[in-house]
Scaffold this motif. Structure first.
Motif, PDB file in Angstrom:
ATOM      1  N   ALA A  10      11.664   9.172 -14.029  1.00 50.29           N
ATOM      2  CA  ALA A  10      10.931   8.776 -12.928  1.00 50.29           C
ATOM      3  C   ALA A  10       9.489   8.504 -13.070  1.00 50.29           C
ATOM      4  O   ALA A  10       8.664   9.048 -13.413  1.00 50.29           O
ATOM      5  CB  ALA A  10      11.042   9.856 -11.682  1.00 50.29           C
ATOM      6  N   VAL A  11       9.412   7.089 -12.671  1.00 50.15           N
ATOM      7  CA  VAL A  11       7.811   6.501 -13.065  1.00 50.15           C
ATOM      8  C   VAL A  11       7.249   6.883 -11.380  1.00 50.15           C
ATOM      9  O   VAL A  11       7.872   6.055 -10.707  1.00 50.15           O
ATOM     10  CB  VAL A  11       7.764   5.203 -13.529  1.00 50.15           C
ATOM     11  CG1 VAL A  11       6.393   4.718 -13.724  1.00 50.15           C
ATOM     12  CG2 VAL A  11       8.565   4.966 -14.731  1.00 50.15           C
ATOM     13  N   VAL A  12       6.125   7.383 -11.253  1.00 50.30           N
ATOM     14  CA  VAL A  12       5.669   7.458 -10.070  1.00 50.30           C
ATOM     15  C   VAL A  12       4.562   6.381 -10.057  1.00 50.30           C
ATOM     16  O   VAL A  12       3.392   6.345 -10.629  1.00 50.30           O
ATOM     17  CB  VAL A  12       4.941   8.565  -9.885  1.00 50.30           C
ATOM     18  CG1 VAL A  12       4.240   8.919  -8.295  1.00 50.30           C
ATOM     19  CG2 VAL A  12       6.177   9.631  -9.766  1.00 50.30           C
ATOM     20  N   ILE A  13       4.701   5.460  -9.305  1.00 48.85           N
ATOM     21  CA  ILE A  13       3.625   4.204  -8.976  1.00 48.85           C
ATOM     22  C   ILE A  13       2.643   4.504  -7.918  1.00 48.85           C
ATOM     23  O   ILE A  13       3.065   4.732  -6.548  1.00 48.85           O
ATOM     24  CB  ILE A  13       4.339   2.948  -8.890  1.00 48.85           C
ATOM     25  CG1 ILE A  13       5.333   2.533 -10.125  1.00 48.85           C
ATOM     26  CG2 ILE A  13       3.334   1.734  -8.516  1.00 48.85           C
ATOM     27  CD1 ILE A  13       6.252   1.711  -9.987  1.00 48.85           C
ATOM     28  N   GLY A  14       1.506   4.250  -7.860  1.00 53.06           N
ATOM     29  CA  GLY A  14       0.538   4.676  -6.781  1.00 53.06           C
ATOM     30  C   GLY A  14       0.588   3.660  -5.905  1.00 53.06           C
ATOM     31  O   GLY A  14       0.932   2.457  -5.952  1.00 53.06           O
ATOM     32  N   ASN A  15      -0.205   3.692  -4.540  1.00 51.46           N
ATOM     33  CA  ASN A  15      -0.178   2.792  -3.533  1.00 51.46           C
ATOM     34  C   ASN A  15      -1.132   1.477  -3.992  1.00 51.46           C
ATOM     35  O   ASN A  15      -1.203   0.637  -3.626  1.00 51.46           O
ATOM     36  CB  ASN A  15      -0.435   3.368  -2.176  1.00 51.46           C
ATOM     37  CG  ASN A  15      -1.828   3.928  -2.476  1.00 51.46           C
ATOM     38  OD1 ASN A  15      -2.230   4.964  -3.184  1.00 51.46           O
ATOM     39  ND2 ASN A  15      -2.824   3.907  -1.413  1.00 51.46           N
ATOM     40  N   ASN A  16      -1.809   1.730  -5.094  1.00 46.41           N
ATOM     41  CA  ASN A  16      -2.931   0.541  -5.854  1.00 46.41           C
ATOM     42  C   ASN A  16      -2.119  -0.178  -6.870  1.00 46.41           C
ATOM     43  O   ASN A  16      -2.651  -0.908  -7.537  1.00 46.41           O
ATOM     44  CB  ASN A  16      -4.077   1.229  -6.139  1.00 46.41           C
ATOM     45  CG  ASN A  16      -4.983   1.808  -5.021  1.00 46.41           C
ATOM     46  OD1 ASN A  16      -5.265   1.037  -4.091  1.00 46.41           O
ATOM     47  ND2 ASN A  16      -5.200   2.968  -5.008  1.00 46.41           N
ATOM     48  N   GLY A  17      -0.766   0.199  -7.225  1.00 48.24           N
ATOM     49  CA  GLY A  17      -0.062  -0.384  -8.143  1.00 48.24           C
ATOM     50  C   GLY A  17      -0.305   0.233  -9.346  1.00 48.24           C
ATOM     51  O   GLY A  17       0.430  -0.243 -10.321  1.00 48.24           O
ATOM     52  N   ASN A  18      -1.041   1.462  -9.591  1.00 47.56           N
ATOM     53  CA  ASN A  18      -1.131   1.850 -10.952  1.00 47.56           C
ATOM     54  C   ASN A  18      -0.093   2.874 -11.078  1.00 47.56           C
ATOM     55  O   ASN A  18       0.764   3.632 -10.370  1.00 47.56           O
ATOM     56  CB  ASN A  18      -2.430   2.741 -10.760  1.00 47.56           C
ATOM     57  CG  ASN A  18      -2.674   3.864  -9.605  1.00 47.56           C
ATOM     58  OD1 ASN A  18      -2.241   3.344  -8.511  1.00 47.56           O
ATOM     59  ND2 ASN A  18      -2.691   4.947  -9.859  1.00 47.56           N
ATOM     60  N   ILE A  19      -0.020   3.155 -12.442  1.00 42.67           N
ATOM     61  CA  ILE A  19       1.210   4.044 -12.688  1.00 42.67           C
ATOM     62  C   ILE A  19       0.487   5.590 -12.620  1.00 42.67           C
ATOM     63  O   ILE A  19      -0.359   5.712 -13.481  1.00 42.67           O
ATOM     64  CB  ILE A  19       1.871   3.954 -14.166  1.00 42.67           C
ATOM     65  CG1 ILE A  19       2.664   2.636 -14.204  1.00 42.67           C
ATOM     66  CG2 ILE A  19       2.838   4.956 -14.568  1.00 42.67           C
ATOM     67  CD1 ILE A  19       2.863   2.299 -15.866  1.00 42.67           C
ATOM     68  N   ILE A  20       0.904   6.423 -11.859  1.00 41.93           N
ATOM     69  CA  ILE A  20       0.444   7.874 -11.671  1.00 41.93           C
ATOM     70  C   ILE A  20       0.808   8.576 -12.716  1.00 41.93           C
ATOM     71  O   ILE A  20      -0.006   9.370 -13.800  1.00 41.93           O
ATOM     72  CB  ILE A  20       0.517   8.523 -10.504  1.00 41.93           C
ATOM     73  CG1 ILE A  20       0.089   7.531  -9.290  1.00 41.93           C
ATOM     74  CG2 ILE A  20      -0.120   9.683 -10.331  1.00 41.93           C
ATOM     75  CD1 ILE A  20       0.422   8.189  -7.753  1.00 41.93           C
ATOM     76  N   ASN A  29       0.839  -1.289  -0.184  1.00 45.98           N
ATOM     77  CA  ASN A  29       0.056   0.148  -0.055  1.00 45.98           C
ATOM     78  C   ASN A  29       0.982   1.291  -0.078  1.00 45.98           C
ATOM     79  O   ASN A  29       0.704   2.165   0.770  1.00 45.98           O
ATOM     80  CB  ASN A  29      -0.723   0.145   1.265  1.00 45.98           C
ATOM     81  CG  ASN A  29      -1.957   0.883   0.969  1.00 45.98           C
ATOM     82  OD1 ASN A  29      -2.496   1.433   0.060  1.00 45.98           O
ATOM     83  ND2 ASN A  29      -2.585   1.468   2.308  1.00 45.98           N
ATOM     84  N   MET A  30       1.964   1.110  -0.891  1.00 45.81           N
ATOM     85  CA  MET A  30       2.937   2.321  -0.634  1.00 45.81           C
ATOM     86  C   MET A  30       3.176   2.764  -2.089  1.00 45.81           C
ATOM     87  O   MET A  30       3.131   2.215  -3.084  1.00 45.81           O
ATOM     88  CB  MET A  30       4.357   1.332  -0.565  1.00 45.81           C
ATOM     89  CG  MET A  30       5.342   2.254  -0.114  1.00 45.81           C
ATOM     90  SD  MET A  30       6.841   1.274   0.812  1.00 45.81           S
ATOM     91  CE  MET A  30       7.294  -0.200  -0.627  1.00 45.81           C
ATOM     92  N   VAL A  31       3.374   4.334  -2.108  1.00 48.82           N
ATOM     93  CA  VAL A  31       3.598   4.959  -3.361  1.00 48.82           C
ATOM     94  C   VAL A  31       5.391   4.548  -3.708  1.00 48.82           C
ATOM     95  O   VAL A  31       6.178   4.764  -2.643  1.00 48.82           O
ATOM     96  CB  VAL A  31       3.422   6.324  -3.214  1.00 48.82           C
ATOM     97  CG1 VAL A  31       3.936   7.229  -4.551  1.00 48.82           C
ATOM     98  CG2 VAL A  31       1.952   6.739  -3.149  1.00 48.82           C
ATOM     99  N   ILE A  32       5.677   4.255  -4.950  1.00 51.50           N
ATOM    100  CA  ILE A  32       6.879   4.183  -5.162  1.00 51.50           C
ATOM    101  C   ILE A  32       7.347   4.922  -6.272  1.00 51.50           C
ATOM    102  O   ILE A  32       6.683   4.991  -7.361  1.00 51.50           O
ATOM    103  CB  ILE A  32       7.505   2.519  -5.546  1.00 51.50           C
ATOM    104  CG1 ILE A  32       6.695   1.739  -4.365  1.00 51.50           C
ATOM    105  CG2 ILE A  32       8.847   2.551  -5.836  1.00 51.50           C
ATOM    106  CD1 ILE A  32       7.217   0.126  -4.470  1.00 51.50           C
ATOM    107  N   VAL A  33       8.587   5.688  -6.016  1.00 45.60           N
ATOM    108  CA  VAL A  33       9.128   6.687  -7.432  1.00 45.60           C
ATOM    109  C   VAL A  33      10.265   5.521  -7.887  1.00 45.60           C
ATOM    110  O   VAL A  33      11.335   5.307  -6.944  1.00 45.60           O
ATOM    111  CB  VAL A  33       9.637   8.055  -6.619  1.00 45.60           C
ATOM    112  CG1 VAL A  33      10.156   8.711  -7.699  1.00 45.60           C
ATOM    113  CG2 VAL A  33       8.542   8.629  -6.064  1.00 45.60           C
ATOM    114  N   SER A  34      10.141   5.439  -9.220  1.00 46.92           N
ATOM    115  CA  SER A  34      11.170   4.421  -9.752  1.00 46.92           C
ATOM    116  C   SER A  34      12.077   5.367 -10.747  1.00 46.92           C
ATOM    117  O   SER A  34      11.484   5.569 -12.002  1.00 46.92           O
ATOM    118  CB  SER A  34      10.392   3.399 -10.182  1.00 46.92           C
ATOM    119  OG  SER A  34      11.393   2.445 -10.999  1.00 46.92           O
TER     120      SER A  34
END
Ligand SMILES: NC(=O)NCCC(=O)O
Length: 411
Positions: free
Chosen positions: A201-211, A179-184
């Motif tokens: 930088a790909v910003v991935i939301g805490n639902n696993g979606n690409i924001i 349930n974590m936002v990850i900046v990749s």
């Protein structure tokens, strides 16, 4: 390596790790081991500032996290930035993590093996972050690969991936799990635009979606940082991503030398700006503790600074037009990842030579409290600078210089 009793490795007859500071992992640990508690507290106050008039609080993490850190040999530290209690707003607490890491296998290995080894290692550290309740996590610049841009060899472009490629899919699962936002931050291959390469930088939301994504705005042309051979200046502006846990921006590495780049993320409303980096001691270490901290102060937001660790040696020697003899490595990536806060306080840094995870709790209310206190935004006089900048961009711009009419009088 400094031992648990605080003595540097040499005193115990062990060689100091490459990149250590006289055997210590960081300046903070060197001071802690060598100053009396009173003097150390005073030195810390001067170096790190105070948060809500108190020294920054260290927080404890679950035992599973410290066990993972011991098993996988990474540094782990955790702190809390507080804000004043408000009458009309609840605290806005968020737990943020930064990961720094070295590459795992030599750069001569099969590319697939290099990438897999990094992903395996990163997974353990992400598990530690997730298990510690981190809400937003940021990895280092181009984390899936060695920082091969010094070489100018095009074969390293093979590490580039589409935004929804292998590393994103790998992180999407972990983002959802924790349930974590990850900046990749990755090397991106834009397959829809002629295979163009970007530093993204790909910003991935805490639902696993690409924001969304952000592409590095400023590309270095200094020392061995021959990145302009690989990718162009980004075309995504200064997006701020409104996540479940707060508004975040990403200022990739060399962008930290550009105050207007920091400003633009602030104008778009960022509360936390990450600075995923890859930089070496000889070039930038004196700047490292200053620039991000200054950006946090000037823009009333938190900054998370991340730098990779270790020395990466490449198969073929290269030169960079700076007169240095040919060499096969960039120098030492000095780690030292840390957080800075809008009230001018900052955390100690992670190790200068080991992988690490630094975690910080922050009350985002501090951003507005500092805006109310210092009014930097309100007093900024942007109209004055907007007109200077628009004049400066004109071909017939003349710098506003008033010459002393007596300048040559004594000559
Ligand atoms: N990765 C990168 O932009 N490095 C440039 C060197 C620096 O900014 O310190």
């Amino acid at each position: 390596m400094a031992s648990s009793n605080g003595k540097p490795a040499q005193e115990e007859g062990k060689p100091a790790a490459e990149g250590s500071i006289g055997g210590y992992e960081s300046l903070h640990r060197l001071l802690e081991a060598n100053l009396s508690p009173d003097l150390f507290q005073e030195a810390s106050r001067l170096l790190l500032g105070l948060n809500c008039a108190r020294p920054l609080e260290a927080i404890s993490l679950p035992e599973a996290t410290t066990t993972l850190a011991e098993t996988h040999n990474f540094d782990v530290q955790a702190f809390r930035f507080s804000a004043d209690k408000e009458f009309l707003r609840q605290p806005r607490l968020v737990r943020v993590g930064l990961i720094q890491n070295s590459i795992v296998v030599p750069t001569t290995c099969h590319f697939a093996d290099q990438k897999k080894a990094i992903m395996d290692k990163i997974k353990s550290i992400i598990n530690a972050a997730g298990g510690s309740g981190v809400n937003i996590l940021c990895l280092q610049e181009a984390w899936t690969m060695p920082f091969a841009f010094c070489t100018r060899e095009k074969k390293w472009c093979e590490f580039a991936e589409p935004v929804d490629g292998e590393s994103t899919q790998f992180l999407q699962e972990l983002a959802q799990k924790y349930n974590m936002v990850i900046v990749s931050p990755i090397l991106e291959r834009d397959v829809n635009h002629g295979e163009t390469i970007w530093n993204t930088a790909v910003v991935i939301g805490n639902n696993g979606n690409i924001i969304g994504i952000h592409r590095k705005n400023h590309i270095p042309r200094v020392g061995d940082f021959n990145e302009s051979t690989y990718y162009m200046e980004g075309n995504t502006g200064h997006p701020v991503f409104e996540t479940a846990y707060g508004k975040i921006g990403v200022n990739i590495c060399y962008g930290r030398h550009h105050p207007l780049n920091w400003l633009a993320f602030g104008l778009n409303g960022a509360e936390i700006v990450f600075n995923p980096s890859a930089t070496v001691g000889e070039l930038s270490e004196p700047m490292w503790p200053i620039e991000a901290r200054n950006a946090a102060i000037a823009n009333s937001y938190f900054v998370g600074s991340i730098n990779r660790v270790g020395t990466e040696v490449f198969p073929n020697p290269f030169t960079s037009g700076d007169g240095k003899p040919q060499h096969a490595d960039f120098g030492h990536f000095y780690g030292s990842s840390h957080f800075s806060a809008p009230d001018a306080s900052c955390t100690p840094s992670l190790s200068r030579y080991r992988d690490g995870l630094i975690i910080s709790d922050m009350d985002l209310n501090l951003c507005r409290q500092i805006k109310d206190k210092w009014a930097f935004r309100m007093t900024a006089r942007y109209e004055m600078y907007a007109s200077l900048l628009s004049e400066y961009l004109k071909p017939d711009f003349k710098p506003q210089v008033i010459v002393d009419p007596l300048i040559n009088k004594r000559a």
